[in-house]
Design an enzyme around this catalytic site. Structure first.
Site, PDB file in Angstrom:
ATOM      1  N   LYS A   1       0.841  -1.205   0.000  1.00  0.00           N
ATOM      2  CA  LYS A   1       0.000   0.000   0.000  1.00  0.00           C
ATOM      3  C   LYS A   1       0.875   1.254   0.000  1.00  0.00           C
ATOM      4  O   LYS A   1       2.078   1.168   0.281  1.00  0.00           O
ATOM      5  CB  LYS A   1      -0.922  -0.020   1.219  1.00  0.00           C
ATOM      6  CG  LYS A   1      -0.177  -0.015   2.553  1.00  0.00           C
ATOM      7  CD  LYS A   1      -1.067  -0.446   3.710  1.00  0.00           C
ATOM      8  CE  LYS A   1      -0.304  -0.388   5.023  1.00  0.00           C
ATOM      9  NZ  LYS A   1      -1.010  -1.084   6.098  1.00  0.00           N
TER      10      LYS A   1
ATOM     11  N   TYR B   1      15.797  29.929   9.195  1.00  0.00           N
ATOM     12  CA  TYR B   1      14.544  30.600   9.542  1.00  0.00           C
ATOM     13  C   TYR B   1      14.387  30.670  11.064  1.00  0.00           C
ATOM     14  O   TYR B   1      14.646  29.688  11.763  1.00  0.00           O
ATOM     15  CB  TYR B   1      13.347  29.850   8.968  1.00  0.00           C
ATOM     16  CG  TYR B   1      13.189  30.018   7.477  1.00  0.00           C
ATOM     17  CD1 TYR B   1      12.969  31.280   6.918  1.00  0.00           C
ATOM     18  CD2 TYR B   1      13.257  28.920   6.636  1.00  0.00           C
ATOM     19  CE1 TYR B   1      12.816  31.430   5.544  1.00  0.00           C
ATOM     20  CE2 TYR B   1      13.094  29.067   5.262  1.00  0.00           C
ATOM     21  CZ  TYR B   1      12.879  30.321   4.724  1.00  0.00           C
ATOM     22  OH  TYR B   1      12.722  30.474   3.373  1.00  0.00           O
TER      23      TYR B   1
HETATM   24  C1  LIG Z   1      -0.208  -2.058   6.732  1.00  0.00           C
HETATM   25  C2  LIG Z   1      -0.788  -3.363   7.120  1.00  0.00           C
HETATM   26  C3  LIG Z   1       0.022  -4.499   7.278  1.00  0.00           C
HETATM   27  C4  LIG Z   1       1.532  -4.454   7.221  1.00  0.00           C
HETATM   28  O1  LIG Z   1       2.034  -3.814   8.370  1.00  0.00           O
HETATM   29  P1  LIG Z   1       3.611  -3.736   8.638  1.00  0.00           P
HETATM   30  O2  LIG Z   1       3.713  -3.212  10.014  1.00  0.00           O
HETATM   31  O3  LIG Z   1       4.163  -2.798   7.627  1.00  0.00           O
HETATM   32  O4  LIG Z   1       4.124  -5.105   8.459  1.00  0.00           O
HETATM   33  C5  LIG Z   1      -0.621  -5.715   7.511  1.00  0.00           C
HETATM   34  N1  LIG Z   1      -1.962  -5.787   7.620  1.00  0.00           N
HETATM   35  C6  LIG Z   1      -2.770  -4.706   7.506  1.00  0.00           C
HETATM   36  C7  LIG Z   1      -4.235  -4.864   7.653  1.00  0.00           C
HETATM   37  C8  LIG Z   1      -2.207  -3.458   7.269  1.00  0.00           C
HETATM   38  O5  LIG Z   1      -2.999  -2.385   7.178  1.00  0.00           O
END
Ligand SMILES: *Cc1c(COP(=O)(O)O)cnc(C)c1O
Length: 365
Positions: free
Chosen positions: A35, A255
């Site tokens: 994702k 800044y």
């Molecule tokens: C993002 C996510 C993962 C992976 O999580 P990590 O901590 O990056 O391994 C797994 N399951 C779901 C439902 C997620 O949203």
């Protein structure tokens, strides 16, 4: 092309990290979480470097469509699933597998006849309290899904761990216990572990595991780095020094002038800033790597530049490479200096940062 603020991506490290995942859960099928543009690493690039994972997980439909339209053939779970008929039909048309996490979605499935049964994932909420069917609504919903002609059987079941990055926390055991209790009434393939579960909780390694951050070589735990678990960082974020000057004790930098040189200071300016995704809240003292040496950030992070104290690195020169995180400087360390988590930094790299696959030398682009 002139190289300022770019990232190199070591795809060999992706394969290495996947092998580490398989070593932790040798019997499990792997759903690689890609994702948010594969945590900022490039969705297709990463998907293509994982040719033998059994499935991918994306958050949203459009990410799944991108994968399908680019010829990715593996199973693709869509973690947020659908909210209406149109989105449900998109899943069916493109063989995307929605996560069904609410009674409303169950109803939509019942009311939408599909040409062929759709593969889905049922999600049980065991304590995260974000997405997922609640424990007392799960079984009735699951039975309805099982008897719906729009749903392919058997239906795998997942849950998500809220606190697995804190191995002392008791919530993970309670989540596991509730999962086992509710699931004792059905036979299903299960998926529980995220990266932290995979590394720290053996009982979460079910038929499927869902690693995200570890595939990118980064630790899910706030007090460790990926290297501690034999992982290799995939992304190295780099830029170069563009100016050096000598300041007097008492001179104010940047800044707001809130950095006052405590001593005569050799100041370096590097071409990266929050406009590239370098975190604006990085504290003075946050390290960068220059000629293999850690050099501290001073002053505020600007949109296009950061300022460094080069006093202890007298050999530094304009055009020297500056590593912001990655190879030799764990992003976990930068996250700690910024009061955030590595996920946030990796996802935050912006459009203008050129991404280069590591096999090509940086001079080639
Ligand atoms: C993002 C996510 C993962 C992976 O999580 P990590 O901590 O990056 O391994 C797994 N399951 C779901 C439902 C997620 O949203």
């Amino acid at each position: 092309m002139i190289r300022s603020a770019y990232a190199t991506l070591d795809l060999g490290a992706v394969a290495h990290n996947l092998a580490r995942v398989r070593a932790f859960a040798p019997k499990a099928k792997i759903m690689a979480v890609v994702k948010a543009n594969a945590y900022g690493h490039g969705l297709l690039r990463i998907a293509r470097s994982l040719p033998d994972v059994e499935a991918f997980a994306v958050a949203r439909i459009d990410e799944g469509l991108t994968l399908r339209q680019s010829g990715i053939r593996q199973r693709i779970a869509v973690l947020q699933g659908f909210v209406n008929h149109e989105e449900l039909e998109l899943h069916a048309t493109h063989h995307l597998e929605p996560v069904v996490h609410s009674p409303r979605q169950v109803e939509l499935l019942e009311r939408t006849p599909l040409k062929e049964p759709l593969a889905i994932w049922a999600k049980l909420d065991t304590g995260m309290h974000r997405l997922g069917l609640l424990a007392d609504e799960f079984l009735p919903c699951f039975r309805r899904l099982q008897s719906s002609s729009s749903v392919r059987r058997p239906i795998p079941v997942m849950t998500h761990l809220a606190n697995a990055d804190m191995p002392q926390d008791t919530l993970t055991d309670r989540q596991l216990a509730l999962f086992q209790e509710v699931l004792s009434a059905v036979r299903a393939e299960c998926s529980i572990a995220n990266s932290a579960g995979l590394l720290a909780f053996e009982d979460t390694r079910a038929e499927w595991v869902r690693p995200g951050i570890v595939l990118y070589g980064v630790s899910p735990f706030p007090y460790r780095t990926g290297g501690d678990d034999g992982l290799r960082p995939v992304m190295t974020f780099r830029t170069r020094l563009i100016a050096i000057k000598s300041l007097k004790a008492g001179d104010a930098v940047g800044y707001g002038g809130d950095w006052i040189c405590p001593h005569p200071t050799r100041l370096g300016v590097a071409a990266v800033g929050y406009g590239d995704g370098y975190p604006r809240h990085a504290q003075p003292g946050t390290p960068v790597l220059l000629r293999g040496q850690r050099v501290p950030l001073i002053g505020r992070v600007s949109m296009d530049m950061i300022t460094l104290d080069l006093t202890d690195c007298p050999e530094a020169q304009v055009e020297d490479e500056v590593i912001l995180w990655g190879d030799g400087l764990p992003v976990e360390e930068i996250a700690r200096n910024t009061s955030t988590i590595p996920y946030d930094l990796l996802c935050g790299i912006t459009q203008r940062v050129k991404m280069v696959e590591a096999q090509r030398s940086p001079t080639e682009f």
